[in-house]
Scaffold this motif. Sequence first.
Motif, PDB file in Angstrom:
ATOM      1  N   THR A 260      30.340  31.024  47.726  1.00 38.34           N
ATOM      2  CA  THR A 260      29.604  29.659  48.645  1.00 38.34           C
ATOM      3  C   THR A 260      29.187  29.384  48.523  1.00 38.34           C
ATOM      4  OG1 THR A 260      30.649  30.520  51.058  1.00 38.34           O
ATOM      5  CG2 THR A 260      29.134  28.705  50.919  1.00 38.34           C
ATOM      6  N   ALA A 261      27.319  29.854  48.021  1.00 34.89           N
ATOM      7  CA  ALA A 261      26.391  29.747  46.944  1.00 34.89           C
ATOM      8  C   ALA A 261      26.700  28.458  46.128  1.00 34.89           C
ATOM      9  CB  ALA A 261      25.421  30.161  46.839  1.00 34.89           C
ATOM     10  N   ALA A 262      28.108  29.490  45.145  1.00 33.51           N
ATOM     11  CA  ALA A 262      28.455  28.453  43.683  1.00 33.51           C
ATOM     12  C   ALA A 262      28.409  26.856  44.102  1.00 33.51           C
ATOM     13  CB  ALA A 262      29.086  29.626  43.305  1.00 33.51           C
ATOM     14  N   TYR A 263      29.626  27.395  45.384  1.00 32.11           N
ATOM     15  CA  TYR A 263      30.190  25.870  45.925  1.00 32.11           C
ATOM     16  C   TYR A 263      29.476  24.828  46.132  1.00 32.11           C
ATOM     17  CZ  TYR A 263      34.478  23.391  47.141  1.00 32.11           C
ATOM     18  OH  TYR A 263      35.556  22.595  48.089  1.00 32.11           O
ATOM     19  N   THR A 264      28.645  25.513  47.044  1.00 29.62           N
ATOM     20  CA  THR A 264      27.563  24.871  47.103  1.00 29.62           C
ATOM     21  C   THR A 264      26.504  23.934  46.259  1.00 29.62           C
ATOM     22  OG1 THR A 264      27.237  25.232  49.125  1.00 29.62           O
ATOM     23  CG2 THR A 264      24.709  24.019  48.954  1.00 29.62           C
ATOM     24  N   ALA A 265      26.362  24.067  45.659  1.00 26.63           N
ATOM     25  CA  ALA A 265      25.308  23.878  43.777  1.00 26.63           C
ATOM     26  C   ALA A 265      26.724  23.180  43.029  1.00 26.63           C
ATOM     27  CB  ALA A 265      25.543  24.984  43.417  1.00 26.63           C
ATOM     28  N   LEU A 266      27.987  23.404  43.036  1.00 31.98           N
ATOM     29  CA  LEU A 266      28.939  22.146  42.445  1.00 31.98           C
ATOM     30  C   LEU A 266      28.776  20.674  43.343  1.00 31.98           C
ATOM     31  CD1 LEU A 266      31.311  21.851  40.906  1.00 31.98           C
ATOM     32  CD2 LEU A 266      33.137  23.028  42.344  1.00 31.98           C
ATOM     33  N   LEU A 267      28.754  20.837  44.397  1.00 35.41           N
ATOM     34  CA  LEU A 267      29.017  20.220  45.746  1.00 35.41           C
ATOM     35  C   LEU A 267      27.488  19.164  45.079  1.00 35.41           C
ATOM     36  CD1 LEU A 267      29.635  18.397  47.502  1.00 35.41           C
ATOM     37  CD2 LEU A 267      29.051  19.762  49.553  1.00 35.41           C
ATOM     38  N   GLY A 268      26.501  20.029  44.660  1.00 38.90           N
ATOM     39  CA  GLY A 268      25.398  18.756  44.545  1.00 38.90           C
ATOM     40  C   GLY A 268      25.449  18.776  42.937  1.00 38.90           C
ATOM     41  N   TRP A 272      25.180  14.843  42.573  1.00 40.70           N
ATOM     42  CA  TRP A 272      24.141  14.052  41.746  1.00 40.70           C
ATOM     43  C   TRP A 272      24.709  13.164  40.328  1.00 40.70           C
ATOM     44  CZ3 TRP A 272      22.454  17.172  37.113  1.00 40.70           C
ATOM     45  CH2 TRP A 272      21.153  17.290  36.540  1.00 40.70           C
ATOM     46  N   GLN A 273      26.220  13.396  40.233  1.00 46.98           N
ATOM     47  CA  GLN A 273      26.457  13.120  39.032  1.00 46.98           C
ATOM     48  C   GLN A 273      26.816  11.860  39.528  1.00 46.98           C
ATOM     49  OE1 GLN A 273      30.592  15.094  37.578  1.00 46.98           O
ATOM     50  NE2 GLN A 273      30.003  14.087  35.950  1.00 46.98           N
ATOM     51  N   ALA A 274      27.440  11.360  41.013  1.00 45.24           N
ATOM     52  CA  ALA A 274      27.659  10.131  40.914  1.00 45.24           C
ATOM     53  C   ALA A 274      26.775   9.494  41.352  1.00 45.24           C
ATOM     54  CB  ALA A 274      28.630  10.721  42.449  1.00 45.24           C
ATOM     55  N   LEU A 275      25.582   9.674  41.591  1.00 47.92           N
ATOM     56  CA  LEU A 275      24.697   8.739  42.159  1.00 47.92           C
ATOM     57  C   LEU A 275      23.767   8.432  41.108  1.00 47.92           C
ATOM     58  CD1 LEU A 275      22.651  10.312  45.665  1.00 47.92           C
ATOM     59  CD2 LEU A 275      24.249   8.583  45.429  1.00 47.92           C
ATOM     60  N   HIS A 282      33.293  11.735  31.453  1.00 43.75           N
ATOM     61  CA  HIS A 282      32.393  11.405  30.274  1.00 43.75           C
ATOM     62  C   HIS A 282      30.953  11.970  30.887  1.00 43.75           C
ATOM     63  CE1 HIS A 282      35.339   9.569  27.867  1.00 43.75           C
ATOM     64  NE2 HIS A 282      35.912   8.341  29.441  1.00 43.75           N
ATOM     65  N   PRO A 283      31.362  13.349  31.405  1.00 47.98           N
ATOM     66  CA  PRO A 283      29.712  15.107  31.742  1.00 47.98           C
ATOM     67  C   PRO A 283      28.700  14.026  30.314  1.00 47.98           C
ATOM     68  CG  PRO A 283      31.622  15.655  31.192  1.00 47.98           C
ATOM     69  CD  PRO A 283      32.289  14.465  31.896  1.00 47.98           C
ATOM     70  N   GLN A 284      27.710  14.064  30.657  1.00 44.04           N
ATOM     71  CA  GLN A 284      26.267  13.622  30.123  1.00 44.04           C
ATOM     72  C   GLN A 284      26.147  15.511  30.040  1.00 44.04           C
ATOM     73  OE1 GLN A 284      23.363  11.810  31.261  1.00 44.04           O
ATOM     74  NE2 GLN A 284      24.850   9.686  31.137  1.00 44.04           N
ATOM     75  N   ALA A 285      24.734  15.938  29.100  1.00 43.54           N
ATOM     76  CA  ALA A 285      24.404  17.360  28.137  1.00 43.54           C
ATOM     77  C   ALA A 285      23.726  17.633  29.646  1.00 43.54           C
ATOM     78  CB  ALA A 285      23.731  17.062  27.484  1.00 43.54           C
ATOM     79  N   SER A 290      23.704  22.172  33.875  1.00 43.78           N
ATOM     80  CA  SER A 290      23.487  22.749  35.654  1.00 43.78           C
ATOM     81  C   SER A 290      24.893  22.906  36.226  1.00 43.78           C
ATOM     82  CB  SER A 290      24.032  21.030  35.809  1.00 43.78           C
ATOM     83  OG  SER A 290      22.240  20.440  35.462  1.00 43.78           O
ATOM     84  N   LEU A 291      26.240  22.767  34.920  1.00 45.43           N
ATOM     85  CA  LEU A 291      27.735  23.396  35.461  1.00 45.43           C
ATOM     86  C   LEU A 291      27.516  24.809  35.092  1.00 45.43           C
ATOM     87  CD1 LEU A 291      29.987  20.216  35.632  1.00 45.43           C
ATOM     88  CD2 LEU A 291      29.173  21.784  37.538  1.00 45.43           C
ATOM     89  N   ALA A 292      27.035  25.056  33.959  1.00 42.32           N
ATOM     90  CA  ALA A 292      26.858  26.355  32.914  1.00 42.32           C
ATOM     91  C   ALA A 292      26.070  26.928  33.993  1.00 42.32           C
ATOM     92  CB  ALA A 292      26.301  26.058  31.896  1.00 42.32           C
ATOM     93  N   ALA A 293      24.481  26.534  34.208  1.00 41.34           N
ATOM     94  CA  ALA A 293      23.915  27.302  35.301  1.00 41.34           C
ATOM     95  C   ALA A 293      24.359  28.185  35.579  1.00 41.34           C
ATOM     96  CB  ALA A 293      22.683  26.563  35.010  1.00 41.34           C
ATOM     97  N   VAL A 294      25.458  26.969  36.926  1.00 38.88           N
ATOM     98  CA  VAL A 294      25.877  27.545  37.985  1.00 38.88           C
ATOM     99  C   VAL A 294      27.104  28.533  37.861  1.00 38.88           C
ATOM    100  CG1 VAL A 294      27.786  26.496  40.249  1.00 38.88           C
ATOM    101  CG2 VAL A 294      25.694  25.528  39.515  1.00 38.88           C
TER     102      VAL A 294
END
Length: 309
Positions: A260-268, A272-275, A282-285, A290-294
């Motif tokens: 759940t913590a991982a899913y919440t971080a993914l949601l965050g 953030w990416q959308a905003l 086309h994700p930026q570095a 961030s995804l790799a850290a999660v």
Amino acid sequence: MSVVAVSPVSVRERWHPPLVWLAVAMFALVLFAAGGMVIDHRVITGLPAWDKPAKFALSVLIYAITWAWLIPQLSKGRRLAERAGTVAAALLAVEMVVIVVQVARGTTSHFNVSSPLNSALWYTMGASIAVVWVATAVISAVLFRNPGPDRARSLGIRYGSLLSLLGMALGFLMVGPKTGQHDLPRTISGAHTVGLPDGGPGLPLLGWSTVGGDLRIPHFVGIHALQLIPLVVIALELLSSRVGVLRDGSTRATLVTIATAAYTALLGVVTWQALRGESVVHPQALTLVSLAAVAAASAGAVTWVVARR
């Protein structure tokens, strides 16, 4: 075996009727809209006209079936949850009627304030969605009063309901005038896409923007946590017959919390990416890091829990 404490009810009472009927209607609408996409070649905001009714009907179908099954299992506060479920079913039906009516008229339903009728339909739908959120929050609160026989199952449902509420609330980020919509007279007030008008290049069927940020993505990811987090619980239970460490209930509960913590971080991250106006394809570095850290933190936590056991 039930996810939450089950009250002594008959088989006929094990489903919430209004939500079941809503699910049946949404299943029929999915089929109808699929046929519409084949024979009706109109395009609205860059997608087949009947694409939106199909997507929304499927999402509402999943919502209705999930809560129709969960609500009758509650022993404490069940009557309140049933009433809230009935309100949610009725107002979700209102939302879908507006969407279908606007497609039949050949125009958009969301953010459309181009005429008095379009404005009335949009504000009716917006108000309905807000009340559905409140009703879902009430059901979720009742759910917290009903601990289940298995801690991992209880946590999975509770975590899923909270994230689902958060995902529903993220939809309100799309509402209100965006860049370029402040001029009068205004025809659109709100947008799915950040920094660009809706209707540009997007993923097939989903329509999510491939050139800018899209707030539908975190909205979708959050809403369906109510289904995805419990799937983690089911997977752990199935694996427990082969992996000895998973036979321990507290271990499964800890792993559900980590998931759940991982899913919440993914949601965050996707919010953030959308905003930031960044396309999901086309994700930026910074997003990739961030995804790799999660992923690394989640894998490390799981490894630590399994090794400790």
